[in-house]
Motif scaffolding. Structure first.
Motif, PDB file in Angstrom:
ATOM      1  N   ASP A 113      42.308  33.465  43.738  1.00 12.55           N
ATOM      2  CA  ASP A 113      41.643  34.157  42.620  1.00 12.55           C
ATOM      3  C   ASP A 113      40.643  33.192  41.999  1.00 12.55           C
ATOM      4  OD1 ASP A 113      40.820  35.541  40.432  1.00 12.55           O
ATOM      5  OD2 ASP A 113      42.811  36.126  39.768  1.00 12.55           O
ATOM      6  N   TYR A 114      39.359  33.531  42.093  1.00 12.15           N
ATOM      7  CA  TYR A 114      38.327  32.663  41.546  1.00 12.15           C
ATOM      8  C   TYR A 114      37.328  33.531  40.796  1.00 12.15           C
ATOM      9  CZ  TYR A 114      34.763  29.041  41.199  1.00 12.15           C
ATOM     10  OH  TYR A 114      33.854  28.132  40.718  1.00 12.15           O
ATOM     11  N   ASP A 115      37.292  33.365  39.499  1.00 14.69           N
ATOM     12  CA  ASP A 115      36.402  34.167  38.645  1.00 14.69           C
ATOM     13  C   ASP A 115      36.609  35.656  38.866  1.00 14.69           C
ATOM     14  OD1 ASP A 115      35.358  31.942  37.476  1.00 14.69           O
ATOM     15  OD2 ASP A 115      33.493  31.933  38.628  1.00 14.69           O
ATOM     16  N   GLY A 116      37.851  36.053  39.065  1.00 14.11           N
ATOM     17  CA  GLY A 116      38.143  37.474  39.254  1.00 14.11           C
ATOM     18  C   GLY A 116      37.937  37.967  40.668  1.00 14.11           C
ATOM     19  N   ILE A 117      37.545  37.073  41.571  1.00  8.32           N
ATOM     20  CA  ILE A 117      37.334  37.465  42.964  1.00  8.32           C
ATOM     21  C   ILE A 117      38.609  37.167  43.732  1.00  8.32           C
ATOM     22  CG2 ILE A 117      35.973  37.085  45.049  1.00  8.32           C
ATOM     23  CD1 ILE A 117      33.699  36.153  43.250  1.00  8.32           C
ATOM     24  N   THR A 118      39.174  38.183  44.377  1.00  7.19           N
ATOM     25  CA  THR A 118      40.412  38.032  45.142  1.00  7.19           C
ATOM     26  C   THR A 118      40.128  38.266  46.626  1.00  7.19           C
ATOM     27  OG1 THR A 118      40.959  40.351  44.762  1.00  7.19           O
ATOM     28  CG2 THR A 118      41.853  38.746  43.214  1.00  7.19           C
TER      29      THR A 118
END
Length: 293
Positions: A113-118
């Protein structure tokens, strides 16, 4: 009985001897005339069209069979032992399940999970993987064929071969636009005078009365579009330049007349006429021909 056969032997031989002699003296049958190239081409396209038609018929029959058997195939596909097998995926593709090509999409997150990116835990699509495997096999085969076994020609060698084959199709006579002549410039006053007359009549409207350049380029400077050496000038006059307004004088002027006007043009080098047109093309040192563009 044996005695009778012996008695018949010589009469039979006498009867057969003329026939055998005639056969021996008969001319050999003329070889079948080779099929004309056009006939061979027509036969090739006929066979190709027939093959295409047969393949289309088989494809149509296959589609009809699949459509008719779709309920049975669906029941077979739903069996647990068949559903997950490779052959089951092929059957599924026939009835509309594209897992074999697109793969399966799993709604399982990998925990990234990175800045809301999964990121989902999905495999690459099978069509992409199969294509990648094919490129690997192709690359190995290409390397082995062209660079290890040297069984095929590389690009440069293939180009040279094609150019050699092309030269065989081009005539080697004086009317060959790809063959440069080996003339030397005419220097006698009579030839230059005749060349001037021809130039004034035919060339001056485009290049100017003093070759200063009008529609056409200036012919008195050191810059040339298609080469300023006498044989390049001769070629340009004789065959023209397609698409640039330079007409071909072949058939309108004799070979000597073309050489006379080319020699006259060379005699004007460095004359620096008034209102000379700006330089065009590439600079050419005196006596060093420039390859025609």
């Amino acid at each position: 009985m044996l005695t009778r056969l012996k008695k018949l032997h010589w009469p039979l031989a006498a009867l057969l001897l003329p026939a055998l002699s005639a056969v021996a003296q008969a001319p050999e049958a003329a070889p079948a005339k080779a099929a004309e190239p056009n006939a061979q081409i027509l036969l090739f396209w006929f066979l190709l069209a027939t093959l295409g038609l047969v393949l289309m018929v088989f494809l149509l029959l296959f589609v009809l069979i699949v459509v008719k058997m779709k309920p049975q195939l669906r029941k077979l596909y739903e069996l647990p032992t068949v559903h997950e097998s490779w052959s089951g995926k092929v059957i599924g593709l026939l009835i509309g399940d594209t897992r074999l090509v697109t793969g399966e999409h799993k709604d399982e997150l990998m925990g990234h999970d990175y800045d809301g990116i999964t990121e989902y835990d999905n495999d690459l699509p099978p069509w992409w993987k199969y294509g990648f495997y094919f490129t690997i096999v192709f690359a190995v085969a290409y390397m082995g064929y062209y660079h290890v076994a040297n069984a095929g020609q590389l690009q440069a060698a293939e180009y040279e071969t094609e150019m050699q084959q092309a030269t065989l199709l081009v005539s080697a006579d004086a009317d060959d636009p790809n063959k440069l002549t080996t003339y030397t410039a005419l220097l006698s006053p009579a030839d230059l005078s005749e060349g001037k007359t021809i130039y004034t009549t035919n060339c001056a409207p485009c290049h100017g009365a003093n070759a200063e350049g009008k529609v056409g380029p200036n012919l008195t400077d050191e810059y040339w579009l298609h080469g300023g050496e006498i044989n390049h000038v001769y070629k340009t006059i004789k065959f023209g330049v397609t698409g640039k307004g330079m007409v071909a004088w072949k058939g309108k002027l004799a070979g000597k007349q073309i050489l006379q006007v080319a020699s006259y043009i060379q005699s004007l080098q460095g004359s620096k006429p008034a209102n000379a047109k700006e330089p065009q093309g590439e600079k050419e040192a005196p006596g060093k021909p420039v390859a025609a563009k």
